[in-house]
Design a protein around this motif. Structure first.
Motif, PDB file in Angstrom:
ATOM      1  N   ASN A   1       0.837  -1.212   0.000  1.00  0.00           N
ATOM      2  CA  ASN A   1       0.000   0.000   0.000  1.00  0.00           C
ATOM      3  C   ASN A   1       0.866   1.254   0.000  1.00  0.00           C
ATOM      4  O   ASN A   1       0.576   2.220  -0.704  1.00  0.00           O
ATOM      5  N   LYS A   2       1.934   1.216   0.781  1.00  0.00           N
ATOM      6  CA  LYS A   2       2.856   2.357   0.874  1.00  0.00           C
ATOM      7  C   LYS A   2       3.493   2.672  -0.486  1.00  0.00           C
ATOM      8  O   LYS A   2       3.730   3.829  -0.819  1.00  0.00           O
ATOM      9  N   ILE A   3       3.735   1.644  -1.284  1.00  0.00           N
ATOM     10  CA  ILE A   3       4.381   1.805  -2.590  1.00  0.00           C
ATOM     11  C   ILE A   3       3.397   2.303  -3.648  1.00  0.00           C
ATOM     12  O   ILE A   3       3.796   2.955  -4.611  1.00  0.00           O
ATOM     13  N   GLY A   4       2.113   2.018  -3.470  1.00  0.00           N
ATOM     14  CA  GLY A   4       1.126   2.474  -4.456  1.00  0.00           C
ATOM     15  C   GLY A   4       0.272   1.365  -5.039  1.00  0.00           C
ATOM     16  O   GLY A   4      -0.193   1.470  -6.174  1.00  0.00           O
ATOM     17  N   PHE A   5       0.065   0.316  -4.270  1.00  0.00           N
ATOM     18  CA  PHE A   5      -0.811  -0.779  -4.667  1.00  0.00           C
ATOM     19  C   PHE A   5      -2.065  -0.773  -3.797  1.00  0.00           C
ATOM     20  O   PHE A   5      -2.032  -0.319  -2.651  1.00  0.00           O
ATOM     21  N   LYS A   6      -3.131  -1.328  -4.330  1.00  0.00           N
ATOM     22  CA  LYS A   6      -4.327  -1.642  -3.552  1.00  0.00           C
ATOM     23  C   LYS A   6      -4.334  -3.155  -3.406  1.00  0.00           C
ATOM     24  O   LYS A   6      -4.225  -3.878  -4.404  1.00  0.00           O
ATOM     25  N   CYS A   7      -4.486  -3.655  -2.173  1.00  0.00           N
ATOM     26  CA  CYS A   7      -4.263  -5.069  -1.910  1.00  0.00           C
ATOM     27  C   CYS A   7      -5.489  -5.776  -1.343  1.00  0.00           C
ATOM     28  O   CYS A   7      -6.274  -5.183  -0.614  1.00  0.00           O
ATOM     29  N   GLU A   8      -5.569  -7.061  -1.656  1.00  0.00           N
ATOM     30  CA  GLU A   8      -6.525  -7.959  -1.014  1.00  0.00           C
ATOM     31  C   GLU A   8      -5.878  -9.339  -0.959  1.00  0.00           C
ATOM     32  O   GLU A   8      -5.019  -9.666  -1.784  1.00  0.00           O
TER      33      GLU A   8
ATOM     34  N   GLU B   1      -8.098 -22.722   4.555  1.00  0.00           N
ATOM     35  CA  GLU B   1      -8.093 -23.417   5.862  1.00  0.00           C
ATOM     36  C   GLU B   1      -6.706 -23.921   6.250  1.00  0.00           C
ATOM     37  O   GLU B   1      -6.425 -24.124   7.420  1.00  0.00           O
ATOM     38  N   LYS B   2      -5.807 -24.084   5.297  1.00  0.00           N
ATOM     39  CA  LYS B   2      -4.435 -24.526   5.585  1.00  0.00           C
ATOM     40  C   LYS B   2      -3.473 -23.352   5.702  1.00  0.00           C
ATOM     41  O   LYS B   2      -2.275 -23.543   5.781  1.00  0.00           O
ATOM     42  N   GLU B   3      -3.997 -22.130   5.673  1.00  0.00           N
ATOM     43  CA  GLU B   3      -3.212 -20.895   5.714  1.00  0.00           C
ATOM     44  C   GLU B   3      -2.326 -20.717   4.485  1.00  0.00           C
ATOM     45  O   GLU B   3      -1.282 -20.082   4.546  1.00  0.00           O
ATOM     46  N   HIS B   4      -2.739 -21.282   3.356  1.00  0.00           N
ATOM     47  CA  HIS B   4      -2.091 -20.953   2.091  1.00  0.00           C
ATOM     48  C   HIS B   4      -2.541 -19.551   1.737  1.00  0.00           C
ATOM     49  O   HIS B   4      -3.712 -19.205   1.887  1.00  0.00           O
ATOM     50  N   LEU B   5      -1.616 -18.741   1.248  1.00  0.00           N
ATOM     51  CA  LEU B   5      -1.887 -17.338   0.986  1.00  0.00           C
ATOM     52  C   LEU B   5      -1.981 -17.062  -0.513  1.00  0.00           C
ATOM     53  O   LEU B   5      -1.087 -17.426  -1.280  1.00  0.00           O
ATOM     54  N   VAL B   6      -3.066 -16.418  -0.904  1.00  0.00           N
ATOM     55  CA  VAL B   6      -3.214 -15.867  -2.249  1.00  0.00           C
ATOM     56  C   VAL B   6      -3.389 -14.372  -2.065  1.00  0.00           C
ATOM     57  O   VAL B   6      -4.310 -13.915  -1.377  1.00  0.00           O
ATOM     58  N   PHE B   7      -2.490 -13.613  -2.647  1.00  0.00           N
ATOM     59  CA  PHE B   7      -2.413 -12.172  -2.397  1.00  0.00           C
ATOM     60  C   PHE B   7      -2.430 -11.457  -3.735  1.00  0.00           C
ATOM     61  O   PHE B   7      -1.625 -11.759  -4.614  1.00  0.00           O
ATOM     62  N   LEU B   8      -3.344 -10.515  -3.897  1.00  0.00           N
ATOM     63  CA  LEU B   8      -3.436  -9.768  -5.142  1.00  0.00           C
ATOM     64  C   LEU B   8      -3.257  -8.285  -4.866  1.00  0.00           C
ATOM     65  O   LEU B   8      -3.956  -7.708  -4.023  1.00  0.00           O
ATOM     66  N   ALA B   9      -2.312  -7.664  -5.559  1.00  0.00           N
ATOM     67  CA  ALA B   9      -2.059  -6.238  -5.447  1.00  0.00           C
ATOM     68  C   ALA B   9      -2.259  -5.612  -6.820  1.00  0.00           C
ATOM     69  O   ALA B   9      -1.752  -6.114  -7.818  1.00  0.00           O
ATOM     70  N   ARG B  10      -3.023  -4.530  -6.866  1.00  0.00           N
ATOM     71  CA  ARG B  10      -3.285  -3.829  -8.122  1.00  0.00           C
ATOM     72  C   ARG B  10      -2.606  -2.471  -8.065  1.00  0.00           C
ATOM     73  O   ARG B  10      -2.754  -1.731  -7.093  1.00  0.00           O
ATOM     74  N   LYS B  11      -1.861  -2.124  -9.121  1.00  0.00           N
ATOM     75  CA  LYS B  11      -1.171  -0.845  -9.178  1.00  0.00           C
ATOM     76  C   LYS B  11      -2.184   0.276  -9.360  1.00  0.00           C
ATOM     77  O   LYS B  11      -2.997   0.248 -10.288  1.00  0.00           O
ATOM     78  N   LEU B  12      -2.135   1.251  -8.466  1.00  0.00           N
ATOM     79  CA  LEU B  12      -3.053   2.397  -8.562  1.00  0.00           C
ATOM     80  C   LEU B  12      -2.574   3.376  -9.623  1.00  0.00           C
ATOM     81  O   LEU B  12      -1.442   3.420  -9.991  1.00  0.00           O
TER      82      LEU B  12
END
Length: 162
Positions: free
Chosen positions: A139-146, A151-162
């Motif tokens: 977010n600090k760099i200029g992305f919007k994140c979700e 259930e196994k704590e596998h992470l899928v992370f999507l950042a969109r450049k603003l």
């Protein structure tokens, strides 16, 4: 992934994700710091390389060899653990992405304490970044994140450049 997209897969390893992305995108770059991975990924994707739809590059994510705003989608599967300066790398990704470009991170574990991650993180001395830290930094760099944790704590992370 749209048929007009240019995709960059960071830490491409053996090139299987690159191979999949080639079924969807116009052009796909694979990049890894390991010469062995580059050689394997190049062999797996040799036909697309010959056709000019693919290029496999040996390089460091902290110095991406791409022009500003030249990539639609950047992916990183099980690789950000090994990046030496995560913020510098994220700034480079931001630089090469088009406006509204997407950066996808997939990790087996979202926290160092995760049973499948802790032993490897200790043995290989790599960093495990929490989704909260990733969100704050990007977010600090200029992305919007979700992000999503299953259930196994596998992470899928999507950042969109603003």
């Amino acid at each position: 992934i749209k048929t007009s997209d240019v995709v960059l897969d960071l830490g491409c390893g053996g090139g299987r994700n690159v191979q999949y992305f080639l079924t969807k995108a116009k052009k796909v770059y694979g990049m890894d710091y390991s010469k062995t991975s580059v050689d394997i990924a190049s062999s797996v994707n040799s036909e697309a390389i010959r056709d000019g739809r693919c290029k496999i590059i040996e390089a460091d994510v902290a110095k991406l060899p791409f022009e500003d705003e030249s990539i639609d989608i950047v992916t990183a599967f099980e690789t950000i653990y090994f990046w030496k300066n995560i913020e510098v790398s994220f700034r480079e990704i931001h630089r090469v992405l088009i406006k509204d470009g997407q950066f996808l991170i997939c990790n087996e574990g979202a926290y160092r304490e995760h049973k499948n991650i802790k032993k490897w993180a200790d043995m290989l001395d790599f960093e495990v970044y929490s989704p909260e830290y990733l969100t704050e930094t990007l977010n600090k760099i200029g992305f919007k994140c979700e992000y999503h944790l299953d259930e196994k704590e596998h992470l899928v992370f999507l950042a969109r450049k603003l």
